[in-house]
Design an enzyme around this catalytic site. Structure first.
Site, mmCIF file in Angstrom:
data_model
loop_
_atom_site.group_PDB
_atom_site.id
_atom_site.type_symbol
_atom_site.label_atom_id
_atom_site.label_comp_id
_atom_site.label_asym_id
_atom_site.label_seq_id
_atom_site.Cartn_x
_atom_site.Cartn_y
_atom_site.Cartn_z
ATOM 1 N N PRO A 113 0.830 -1.214 0.000
ATOM 2 C CA PRO A 113 0.000 0.000 0.000
ATOM 3 C C PRO A 113 0.859 1.257 0.000
ATOM 4 O O PRO A 113 1.639 1.482 0.907
ATOM 5 C CB PRO A 113 -0.819 -0.120 1.288
ATOM 6 N N GLU A 114 0.712 2.052 -1.037
ATOM 7 C CA GLU A 114 1.389 3.344 -1.126
ATOM 8 C C GLU A 114 0.341 4.427 -0.926
ATOM 9 O O GLU A 114 -0.775 4.127 -0.518
ATOM 10 C CB GLU A 114 2.080 3.475 -2.494
#
Length: 266
Positions: free
Chosen positions: A2-3
């Site tokens: 997850p960015e």
DNA sequence: AGCGTCACCCGGACGC
DNA sequence: TGCGTCCGGGTGACGC
């Protein structure tokens, strides 16, 4: 994985089921999940606090509680879901927050990289992060200054959270491709027009990914659609959408790096 | 300052 | 089929 766009999507989805809820208690099944303070103190301090709001800083989720701030970093494989307490337990849910309404927020993390923090102020945890790339205050001039003031390859620079917050491997590769800049290009050699192109591509790429609710890869994060729009990332050997040349994969700073050898010249 | 390396993890891919 | 091995990826610590 997850960015920024994935974390942003999770934050938006969690607001309705979490804000206003009182955390009756927390269960920590794996003590090392708690990075700050110790697990025992974490459990004691969080009990009875109410979730007032949820925001994002870089890749951290920031829960404003009535007394403290709860920060969660999902690292590689973390996910957050709100379910009824009656939902069968998840063996990877290492930390669970039990709400007063019979629901619970589960932090599920197969690879155990993720961490939770309880602090007085978010800054106690996120203080060293660089600027938010989507803030109005992050202008083309701010990026140009950052690039000029260091002499560093663009790829590791974009991944450095103390330089710019929230960009990870996917969006670094995608932004560089869209800006037609080679990942090994040294930051201080960019002309003003190139810095502006990188600024524009960073913002465009991140905003587009948020619109697509992030990218789902590795079966880790499921709701996103942005993986169908990748131009370079994870496309080694496949044609560049701009010129048709085969996308190349190299390793930069130990990280898989994808670029078009025709569009992104050194 | 910036770079390389290692450690933390485990599911999945790969080789035999 | 089954077992062993390797890899990837975000980040912090550490040494050069």
């Amino acid at each position: 994985m997850p960015e920024l766009p994935e974390v942003e999507t999770i934050v938006r989805n969690l607001r309705a089921p979490c804000v206003g809820q009182r955390i009756e208690r927390a269960t920590v099944k794996w003590k090392r999940h708690v990075a700050m303070p110790g697990a025992a103190q974490f459990i004691r301090r969080i009990a009875g606090q109410t979730v007032l709001g949820i925001t994002r800083r870089g890749k951290y989720l920031v829960f404003q509680l009535s007394e403290d701030v709860l920060l969660i970093h999902l690292k590689m494989s973390g996910d957050l879901t709100v379910v009824s307490a009656a939902t069968p337990p998840d063996k990877h849910a290492h930390t669970v927050f039990h709400f007063g309404n019979g629901h619970e927020l589960r932090f599920s993390d197969t690879r155990k990289f993720g961490r939770v923090y309880l602090a007085r102020r978010a800054d106690d945890v996120t203080g060293s992060l660089g600027p938010e790339p989507l803030d109005d205050s992050f202008t083309a001039q701010s990026l140009a200054y950052i690039l000029q003031s260091r002499r560093r390859a663009l790829k590791p620079l974009l991944l450095d959270q103390t330089v710019i917050a929230g960009v990870g491997n996917i969006y670094a590769d995608e932004s560089l491709h869209r800006a037609r800049l080679h990942p090994l290009r040294l930051s201080h050699t960019l002309a003003a027009a190139e810095a502006r192109a990188l600024w524009r591509s960073l913002r465009y790429t991140l905003n587009q990914a948020i619109r697509n609710q992030g990218s789902s890869i590795d079966r880790v994060y499921r709701q996103g659609q942005h993986q169908y729009h990748f131009r370079a990332y994870d496309r080694a050997g496949q044609p560049c959408p701009a010129c048709g040349a085969a996308i190349r994969r190299i390793v930069v700073g130990g990280r898989g790096t994808h670029y078009c050898p025709h569009c992104q010249r050194l």
